[in-house]
Write a protein that holds these residues in place. Structure first.
Motif, PDB file in Angstrom:
ATOM      1  N   ILE A  66      -2.079  10.109 -12.946  1.00 32.43           N
ATOM      2  CA  ILE A  66      -2.071   8.917 -12.102  1.00 32.43           C
ATOM      3  C   ILE A  66      -2.100   9.327 -10.635  1.00 32.43           C
ATOM      4  CG2 ILE A  66      -0.820   7.525 -13.806  1.00 32.43           C
ATOM      5  CD1 ILE A  66       1.696   7.841 -12.038  1.00 32.43           C
ATOM      6  N   ALA A  67      -2.583   8.410  -9.827  1.00 32.91           N
ATOM      7  CA  ALA A  67      -2.444   8.509  -8.377  1.00 32.91           C
ATOM      8  C   ALA A  67      -1.547   7.347  -7.976  1.00 32.91           C
ATOM      9  CB  ALA A  67      -3.791   8.416  -7.679  1.00 32.91           C
ATOM     10  N   SER A  68      -0.549   7.634  -7.155  1.00 29.97           N
ATOM     11  CA  SER A  68       0.334   6.576  -6.654  1.00 29.97           C
ATOM     12  C   SER A  68       0.372   6.675  -5.139  1.00 29.97           C
ATOM     13  CB  SER A  68       1.739   6.713  -7.243  1.00 29.97           C
ATOM     14  OG  SER A  68       2.332   7.944  -6.865  1.00 29.97           O
ATOM     15  N   TRP A  69       0.673   5.548  -4.509  1.00 31.95           N
ATOM     16  CA  TRP A  69       0.713   5.552  -3.053  1.00 31.95           C
ATOM     17  C   TRP A  69       1.645   4.470  -2.551  1.00 31.95           C
ATOM     18  CZ3 TRP A  69      -3.505   4.325  -6.022  1.00 31.95           C
ATOM     19  CH2 TRP A  69      -3.939   2.994  -5.982  1.00 31.95           C
ATOM     20  N   ASN A  70       2.136   4.714  -1.349  1.00 34.11           N
ATOM     21  CA  ASN A  70       2.982   3.762  -0.641  1.00 34.11           C
ATOM     22  C   ASN A  70       2.267   3.340   0.622  1.00 34.11           C
ATOM     23  OD1 ASN A  70       5.382   5.541  -2.010  1.00 34.11           O
ATOM     24  ND2 ASN A  70       5.920   3.395  -1.742  1.00 34.11           N
ATOM     25  N   MET A  79      -2.905   4.062  -9.833  1.00 35.78           N
ATOM     26  CA  MET A  79      -4.031   3.958 -10.756  1.00 35.78           C
ATOM     27  C   MET A  79      -3.990   5.088 -11.776  1.00 35.78           C
ATOM     28  SD  MET A  79      -7.269   5.330  -8.476  1.00 35.78           S
ATOM     29  CE  MET A  79      -7.106   4.045  -7.278  1.00 35.78           C
ATOM     30  N   TYR A  80      -4.569   4.815 -12.940  1.00 39.93           N
ATOM     31  CA  TYR A  80      -4.730   5.802 -13.993  1.00 39.93           C
ATOM     32  C   TYR A  80      -6.025   6.562 -13.730  1.00 39.93           C
ATOM     33  CZ  TYR A  80      -1.265   2.857 -16.234  1.00 39.93           C
ATOM     34  OH  TYR A  80      -0.135   2.130 -16.506  1.00 39.93           O
ATOM     35  N   LEU A  81      -5.991   7.886 -13.922  1.00 41.17           N
ATOM     36  CA  LEU A  81      -7.133   8.747 -13.624  1.00 41.17           C
ATOM     37  C   LEU A  81      -7.742   9.302 -14.909  1.00 41.17           C
ATOM     38  CD1 LEU A  81      -5.333  10.770 -10.816  1.00 41.17           C
ATOM     39  CD2 LEU A  81      -6.930   8.855 -10.494  1.00 41.17           C
ATOM     40  N   TYR A  82      -9.083   9.306 -14.960  1.00 42.18           N
ATOM     41  CA  TYR A  82      -9.808   9.792 -16.137  1.00 42.18           C
ATOM     42  C   TYR A  82     -10.974  10.675 -15.717  1.00 42.18           C
ATOM     43  CZ  TYR A  82      -7.219   6.304 -18.735  1.00 42.18           C
ATOM     44  OH  TYR A  82      -6.214   5.578 -19.303  1.00 42.18           O
ATOM     45  N   LEU A  83     -11.342  11.579 -16.626  1.00 40.41           N
ATOM     46  CA  LEU A  83     -12.505  12.445 -16.441  1.00 40.41           C
ATOM     47  C   LEU A  83     -13.482  12.194 -17.568  1.00 40.41           C
ATOM     48  CD1 LEU A  83     -13.984  14.886 -15.120  1.00 40.41           C
ATOM     49  CD2 LEU A  83     -12.604  16.367 -16.621  1.00 40.41           C
ATOM     50  N   THR A 122      -8.145  10.480  -0.598  1.00 37.44           N
ATOM     51  CA  THR A 122      -7.292  10.995  -1.673  1.00 37.44           C
ATOM     52  C   THR A 122      -8.068  11.907  -2.623  1.00 37.44           C
ATOM     53  OG1 THR A 122      -7.694   8.987  -2.943  1.00 37.44           O
ATOM     54  CG2 THR A 122      -5.670   9.054  -1.622  1.00 37.44           C
ATOM     55  N   LEU A 123      -9.380  11.727  -2.706  1.00 36.24           N
ATOM     56  CA  LEU A 123     -10.184  12.499  -3.658  1.00 36.24           C
ATOM     57  C   LEU A 123     -10.120  14.000  -3.403  1.00 36.24           C
ATOM     58  CD1 LEU A 123     -13.335  10.233  -4.013  1.00 36.24           C
ATOM     59  CD2 LEU A 123     -11.419  10.481  -5.609  1.00 36.24           C
ATOM     60  N   ARG A 124     -10.079  14.418  -2.149  1.00 38.11           N
ATOM     61  CA  ARG A 124     -10.080  15.859  -1.874  1.00 38.11           C
ATOM     62  C   ARG A 124      -8.819  16.527  -2.405  1.00 38.11           C
ATOM     63  NH1 ARG A 124      -9.439  14.347   3.781  1.00 38.11           N
ATOM     64  NH2 ARG A 124     -11.693  14.360   3.827  1.00 38.11           N
ATOM     65  N   TYR A 125      -7.726  15.772  -2.551  1.00 35.85           N
ATOM     66  CA  TYR A 125      -6.475  16.333  -3.051  1.00 35.85           C
ATOM     67  C   TYR A 125      -6.409  16.360  -4.576  1.00 35.85           C
ATOM     68  CZ  TYR A 125      -4.991  15.720   1.750  1.00 35.85           C
ATOM     69  OH  TYR A 125      -4.903  15.773   3.118  1.00 35.85           O
ATOM     70  N   LEU A 126      -6.891  15.315  -5.227  1.00 38.28           N
ATOM     71  CA  LEU A 126      -6.737  15.242  -6.674  1.00 38.28           C
ATOM     72  C   LEU A 126      -7.938  15.746  -7.466  1.00 38.28           C
ATOM     73  CD1 LEU A 126      -8.318  12.359  -7.598  1.00 38.28           C
ATOM     74  CD2 LEU A 126      -6.267  11.429  -6.608  1.00 38.28           C
ATOM     75  N   MET A 127      -9.106  15.783  -6.861  1.00 39.62           N
ATOM     76  CA  MET A 127     -10.336  16.157  -7.577  1.00 39.62           C
ATOM     77  C   MET A 127     -10.281  17.557  -8.215  1.00 39.62           C
ATOM     78  SD  MET A 127     -13.563  14.841  -8.145  1.00 39.62           S
ATOM     79  CE  MET A 127     -13.881  13.763  -6.797  1.00 39.62           C
ATOM     80  N   PHE A 143       0.746   9.773  -2.695  1.00 44.22           N
ATOM     81  CA  PHE A 143       0.297   9.751  -1.302  1.00 44.22           C
ATOM     82  C   PHE A 143       1.113   8.747  -0.519  1.00 44.22           C
ATOM     83  CE2 PHE A 143      -3.207  10.791  -4.084  1.00 44.22           C
ATOM     84  CZ  PHE A 143      -3.721  11.936  -3.504  1.00 44.22           C
ATOM     85  N   ASP A 144       1.573   9.150   0.662  1.00 46.41           N
ATOM     86  CA  ASP A 144       2.187   8.223   1.605  1.00 46.41           C
ATOM     87  C   ASP A 144       1.178   7.988   2.721  1.00 46.41           C
ATOM     88  OD1 ASP A 144       4.846   7.711   0.575  1.00 46.41           O
ATOM     89  OD2 ASP A 144       5.251   9.831   0.974  1.00 46.41           O
ATOM     90  N   PHE A 145       0.970   6.728   3.051  1.00 48.65           N
ATOM     91  CA  PHE A 145      -0.005   6.334   4.066  1.00 48.65           C
ATOM     92  C   PHE A 145       0.676   5.700   5.263  1.00 48.65           C
ATOM     93  CE2 PHE A 145      -2.848   6.501   0.449  1.00 48.65           C
ATOM     94  CZ  PHE A 145      -4.076   6.834   0.988  1.00 48.65           C
ATOM     95  N   GLU A 146       0.070   5.880   6.415  1.00 52.77           N
ATOM     96  CA  GLU A 146       0.327   5.073   7.607  1.00 52.77           C
ATOM     97  C   GLU A 146      -1.023   4.470   7.954  1.00 52.77           C
ATOM     98  OE1 GLU A 146       2.372   6.908  10.850  1.00 52.77           O
ATOM     99  OE2 GLU A 146       3.873   7.793   9.525  1.00 52.77           O
ATOM    100  N   GLY A 147      -1.182   3.184   7.665  1.00 56.52           N
ATOM    101  CA  GLY A 147      -2.501   2.563   7.790  1.00 56.52           C
ATOM    102  C   GLY A 147      -3.424   3.191   6.755  1.00 56.52           C
ATOM    103  N   ASP A 148      -4.572   3.703   7.203  1.00 55.69           N
ATOM    104  CA  ASP A 148      -5.522   4.361   6.300  1.00 55.69           C
ATOM    105  C   ASP A 148      -5.425   5.881   6.358  1.00 55.69           C
ATOM    106  OD1 ASP A 148      -6.523   1.968   5.379  1.00 55.69           O
ATOM    107  OD2 ASP A 148      -8.170   1.900   6.826  1.00 55.69           O
ATOM    108  N   VAL A 149      -4.378   6.396   6.987  1.00 61.77           N
ATOM    109  CA  VAL A 149      -4.234   7.842   7.161  1.00 61.77           C
ATOM    110  C   VAL A 149      -3.161   8.367   6.207  1.00 61.77           C
ATOM    111  CG1 VAL A 149      -3.603   9.666   8.796  1.00 61.77           C
ATOM    112  CG2 VAL A 149      -4.929   7.685   9.581  1.00 61.77           C
ATOM    113  N   ILE A 150      -3.505   9.422   5.460  1.00 62.62           N
ATOM    114  CA  ILE A 150      -2.536  10.064   4.580  1.00 62.62           C
ATOM    115  C   ILE A 150      -1.584  10.888   5.437  1.00 62.62           C
ATOM    116  CG2 ILE A 150      -2.207  11.752   2.733  1.00 62.62           C
ATOM    117  CD1 ILE A 150      -5.054  11.024   1.769  1.00 62.62           C
ATOM    118  N   CYS A 151      -0.282  10.604   5.324  1.00 60.55           N
ATOM    119  CA  CYS A 151       0.682  11.391   6.109  1.00 60.55           C
ATOM    120  C   CYS A 151       1.430  12.397   5.248  1.00 60.55           C
ATOM    121  CB  CYS A 151       1.631  10.500   6.903  1.00 60.55           C
ATOM    122  SG  CYS A 151       2.381   9.163   6.022  1.00 60.55           S
ATOM    123  N   SER A 152       1.433  12.229   3.913  1.00 59.42           N
ATOM    124  CA  SER A 152       2.003  13.246   3.039  1.00 59.42           C
ATOM    125  C   SER A 152       1.428  13.101   1.636  1.00 59.42           C
ATOM    126  CB  SER A 152       3.529  13.171   3.011  1.00 59.42           C
ATOM    127  OG  SER A 152       3.967  12.001   2.354  1.00 59.42           O
TER     128      SER A 152
END
Length: 168
Positions: A66-70, A79-83, A122-127, A143-152
């Motif tokens: 899964i990918a999760s975000w705040n 979301m659930y992730l599949y290949l 987010t794709l560059r991290y999980l791919m 992923f933690d976001f501030e607006g559309d920017v990943i901060c962690s």
């Protein structure tokens, strides 16, 4: 239960992606997926979304976690992730315009490039993990976001009961 699914559809060294017509991430390249309908399992959702967005019928997508975000000021989402690996004979031609956006094959190296601002970030991290199930078990990518920017970002192990109960 999470609300979304995302499929990474691979053929050769490329991934079938969609340049989204609408938010979220309008104008960015992303995998194929969408929102779960009431009573729908994640695997049913992802196969339906793939069919609706690409015309491909897939069987047994491989669950990759899964990918999760705040988002800033919002509750946890995910979301659930599949290949899905396609043979050359199943590979659809591209580019092609659809109601959801433009479908096209993109090189994996391009998708994960740090200086790439055309793909959902987010794709560059999980791919890399999603594409290598023999090395990396299914996991949670948070992923933690501030607006559309990943901060962690954080990669977490999935509890075994979550791994099996949410993959079907």
């Amino acid at each position: 239960m999470l609300r979304y699914t995302l499929a990474i559809i691979r053929s050769r060294n490329e991934v079938l992606m969609i340049n989204r017509n609408k938010a979220p991430w309008q104008g960015c390249w992303n995998g194929i997926g969408g929102k779960l309908e009431p009573g729908e399992s994640p695997v049913t959702c992802v196969t339906r979304e793939i069919w609706e967005e690409t015309g491909l019928k897939v069987n047994e997508p491989l669950y990759r976690g899964i990918a999760s975000w705040n988002p800033t000021g919002e509750p946890l989402q995910g979301m659930y992730l599949y290949l899905i690996d396609l043979q050359d004979c199943d590979r659809p031609a591209s580019p092609v315009a659809t109601r959801e956006g433009i479908l096209d094959w993109k090189a994996i190296d391009w998708i994960v490039a740090e200086e790439n601002f055309g793909a959902v970030p987010t794709l560059r991290y999980l791919m890399p993990d999603i594409l290598d199930p023999d090395t990396y078990p299914a996991a949670e990518f948070h992923f933690d976001f501030e607006g559309d920017v990943i901060c962690s970002t954080e990669k977490r192990a999935l509890p075994e009961d979550f791994l099996f109960s949410h993959s079907n």
